[in-house]
Design a protein around this motif. Structure first.
Motif, PDB file in Angstrom:
ATOM      1  N   SER A   9       0.865  -1.186   0.000  1.00  0.00           N
ATOM      2  CA  SER A   9       0.000   0.000   0.000  1.00  0.00           C
ATOM      3  C   SER A   9       0.894   1.227   0.000  1.00  0.00           C
ATOM      4  O   SER A   9       2.116   1.116   0.074  1.00  0.00           O
ATOM      5  N   LEU A  10       0.261   2.392  -0.093  1.00  0.00           N
ATOM      6  CA  LEU A  10       1.017   3.650  -0.108  1.00  0.00           C
ATOM      7  C   LEU A  10       0.622   4.499   1.081  1.00  0.00           C
ATOM      8  O   LEU A  10      -0.558   4.688   1.359  1.00  0.00           O
ATOM      9  N   THR A  11       1.633   4.996   1.778  1.00  0.00           N
ATOM     10  CA  THR A  11       1.357   5.805   2.949  1.00  0.00           C
ATOM     11  C   THR A  11       2.016   7.167   2.783  1.00  0.00           C
ATOM     12  O   THR A  11       2.522   7.495   1.707  1.00  0.00           O
ATOM     13  N   TYR A  12       1.982   7.960   3.852  1.00  0.00           N
ATOM     14  CA  TYR A  12       2.554   9.306   3.797  1.00  0.00           C
ATOM     15  C   TYR A  12       3.092   9.669   5.170  1.00  0.00           C
ATOM     16  O   TYR A  12       2.473   9.354   6.188  1.00  0.00           O
ATOM     17  N   ILE A  13       4.231  10.343   5.197  1.00  0.00           N
ATOM     18  CA  ILE A  13       4.951  10.604   6.456  1.00  0.00           C
ATOM     19  C   ILE A  13       4.180  11.500   7.432  1.00  0.00           C
ATOM     20  O   ILE A  13       4.542  11.597   8.610  1.00  0.00           O
ATOM     21  N   ALA A  14       3.086  12.093   6.949  1.00  0.00           N
ATOM     22  CA  ALA A  14       2.235  12.873   7.864  1.00  0.00           C
ATOM     23  C   ALA A  14       1.641  11.998   8.972  1.00  0.00           C
ATOM     24  O   ALA A  14       1.072  12.515   9.933  1.00  0.00           O
ATOM     25  N   SER A  15       1.801  10.664   8.837  1.00  0.00           N
ATOM     26  CA  SER A  15       1.390   9.751   9.903  1.00  0.00           C
ATOM     27  C   SER A  15       2.271   9.902  11.138  1.00  0.00           C
ATOM     28  O   SER A  15       1.840   9.638  12.255  1.00  0.00           O
ATOM     29  N   GLU A  16       3.540  10.276  10.916  1.00  0.00           N
ATOM     30  CA  GLU A  16       4.531  10.318  11.999  1.00  0.00           C
ATOM     31  C   GLU A  16       4.878  11.721  12.427  1.00  0.00           C
ATOM     32  O   GLU A  16       5.292  11.945  13.560  1.00  0.00           O
ATOM     33  N   ARG A  17       4.813  12.653  11.465  1.00  0.00           N
ATOM     34  CA  ARG A  17       5.204  14.032  11.757  1.00  0.00           C
ATOM     35  C   ARG A  17       4.057  14.960  11.395  1.00  0.00           C
ATOM     36  O   ARG A  17       3.282  14.655  10.498  1.00  0.00           O
ATOM     37  N   THR A  18       4.012  16.067  12.082  1.00  0.00           N
ATOM     38  CA  THR A  18       2.917  17.007  11.850  1.00  0.00           C
ATOM     39  C   THR A  18       3.121  17.739  10.534  1.00  0.00           C
ATOM     40  O   THR A  18       4.100  18.472  10.367  1.00  0.00           O
ATOM     41  N   ILE A  19       2.220  17.516   9.584  1.00  0.00           N
ATOM     42  CA  ILE A  19       2.311  18.208   8.307  1.00  0.00           C
ATOM     43  C   ILE A  19       1.002  18.943   8.065  1.00  0.00           C
ATOM     44  O   ILE A  19      -0.006  18.329   7.704  1.00  0.00           O
ATOM     45  N   PRO A  20       1.015  20.265   8.323  1.00  0.00           N
ATOM     46  CA  PRO A  20      -0.219  21.042   8.146  1.00  0.00           C
ATOM     47  C   PRO A  20      -0.733  20.875   6.714  1.00  0.00           C
ATOM     48  O   PRO A  20       0.060  20.810   5.770  1.00  0.00           O
ATOM     49  N   GLY A  39      -8.331  16.307   7.950  1.00  0.00           N
ATOM     50  CA  GLY A  39      -9.520  15.463   7.784  1.00  0.00           C
ATOM     51  C   GLY A  39      -9.387  14.071   8.371  1.00  0.00           C
ATOM     52  O   GLY A  39     -10.199  13.189   8.088  1.00  0.00           O
ATOM     53  N   GLY A  40      -8.317  13.865   9.175  1.00  0.00           N
ATOM     54  CA  GLY A  40      -8.079  12.520   9.692  1.00  0.00           C
ATOM     55  C   GLY A  40      -7.226  11.683   8.753  1.00  0.00           C
ATOM     56  O   GLY A  40      -7.000  10.490   9.001  1.00  0.00           O
ATOM     57  N   MET A  41      -6.715  12.299   7.680  1.00  0.00           N
ATOM     58  CA  MET A  41      -5.840  11.532   6.769  1.00  0.00           C
ATOM     59  C   MET A  41      -4.523  11.150   7.448  1.00  0.00           C
ATOM     60  O   MET A  41      -3.977  10.072   7.199  1.00  0.00           O
ATOM     61  N   SER A  42      -4.015  12.056   8.332  1.00  0.00           N
ATOM     62  CA  SER A  42      -2.779  11.704   9.051  1.00  0.00           C
ATOM     63  C   SER A  42      -3.047  10.498   9.957  1.00  0.00           C
ATOM     64  O   SER A  42      -2.232   9.579  10.051  1.00  0.00           O
ATOM     65  N   SER A  43      -4.222  10.491  10.595  1.00  0.00           N
ATOM     66  CA  SER A  43      -4.613   9.368  11.453  1.00  0.00           C
ATOM     67  C   SER A  43      -4.780   8.096  10.621  1.00  0.00           C
ATOM     68  O   SER A  43      -4.384   6.999  11.036  1.00  0.00           O
ATOM     69  N   ALA A  44      -5.401   8.250   9.446  1.00  0.00           N
ATOM     70  CA  ALA A  44      -5.650   7.085   8.578  1.00  0.00           C
ATOM     71  C   ALA A  44      -4.331   6.445   8.147  1.00  0.00           C
ATOM     72  O   ALA A  44      -4.205   5.215   8.110  1.00  0.00           O
ATOM     73  N   LYS A  45      -3.327   7.267   7.855  1.00  0.00           N
ATOM     74  CA  LYS A  45      -2.031   6.708   7.444  1.00  0.00           C
ATOM     75  C   LYS A  45      -1.315   6.057   8.629  1.00  0.00           C
ATOM     76  O   LYS A  45      -0.624   5.049   8.464  1.00  0.00           O
TER      77      LYS A  45
END
Ligand code: ZID
Length: 229
Positions: free
Chosen positions: A168-179, A183-189
């Protein structure tokens, strides 16, 4: 040869398309799952040759997509589909697009697959900061972007050949705060990444299937443009 099912291809701009091409260039047979509302335009564009330039593989041949399956990965089986979606013209025009039905159809068509790619995400409130995200928007993001992978693996695992792989494809906003990745996308990742570890353990034991996720860099896909990245 290997057979791959790539969920989340609806044009030639996204990661799903690029992964499909890389797999095709390596000799895999390509099946794709296309979001139901985007199905018509994708199939029409394919048929009319709109993607022919971007279908070109390194050896000069064109990538063949053996079959396009309509898919809505927020619904696991027909019982889960609400009446308004059932009645929606774009959905009523296709059939067997819940995750369970797609896996069944692939099984009937081809028996097994070797590679499962999850290249889909949706966060209806992605433009809202987390602080301004509604419960509905948050749960929708997790449903489309995280649980969709669990559901796909659940239903495809029984038809995956041992030694197969999922990604799958993820995004580093899961680990670090990326303004901006709201919408919960950081949580989803974050959920997707944790699930990757747990599912690698489970699917590895159950079916000798690998589970990985790639933290992607920026790509000007339809989804990325919608966020304004
Ligand atoms: P895409 O629009 O090509 O693919 C998303 C697909 O999901 C589309 O075809 C949709 O139709 C489909 N889809 C949406 N909802 C559903 C559903 N319910 N059922 C079935 N299909 C559905 O965009 P993409 O290639 O950007 O996205 C593919 C994957 O890459 C997603 O998981 C993204 O989160 C992930 N990703 C993309 C990027 C990027 O830049 N494009 C980044 C990281 C991860 C990223 O956002 N700097 C800033 C941003 C980023 C990276 C670095």
């Amino acid at each position: 040869g290997k057979r791959a099912f790539i969920a989340g291809v609806a044009d030639d701009n996204g990661y799903g398309w690029a992964i499909a091409k890389a797999l095709a260039a390596a000799g895999a047979e390509i099946l794709v799952g296309t979001w139901v509302p985007a199905l018509n335009i994708f199939e029409t564009s394919l048929r009319r040759g709109k993607f022919d330039e971007s279908r070109k593989l390194p050896d000069g041949s064109l990538m063949e997509i053996t079959k396009v399956y309509p898919l809505d990965a927020v619904f696991d089986s027909p019982e889960d589909v609400p009446d308004d979606v059932k009645a929606n013209k774009r959905y009523a025009g296709s059939s067997n697009w819940t995750v369970k039905e797609v896996a069944e159809t692939v099984k009937n068509d081809f028996g097994t697959i070797d590679i499962l790619v999850h290249s889909l995400a949706n966060g209806p409130e992605v433009k809202n900061s987390l602080l301004e995200t509604s419960r509905k928007g948050y749960l929708a993001a997790v449903s489309a972007s995280s649980y969709s992978f669990i559901s796909l693996l659940q239903h495809f695992l029984p038809i995956m050949n041992p030694g197969g792989a999922t990604i799958s494809l993820t995004y580093i906003a899961s680990e670090r705060t990326i303004p901006g990745y709201g919408g919960g996308m950081s949580s989803a990742k974050a959920a997707l990444e944790s699930d990757t570890r747990v599912l690698a353990y489970e699917a590895g034991r159950k079916g000798k299937i690998r589970v990985n996720t790639i933290s992607a860099g920026p790509l000007g896909s339809r989804a990325a443009k919608a966020i304004g990245f």
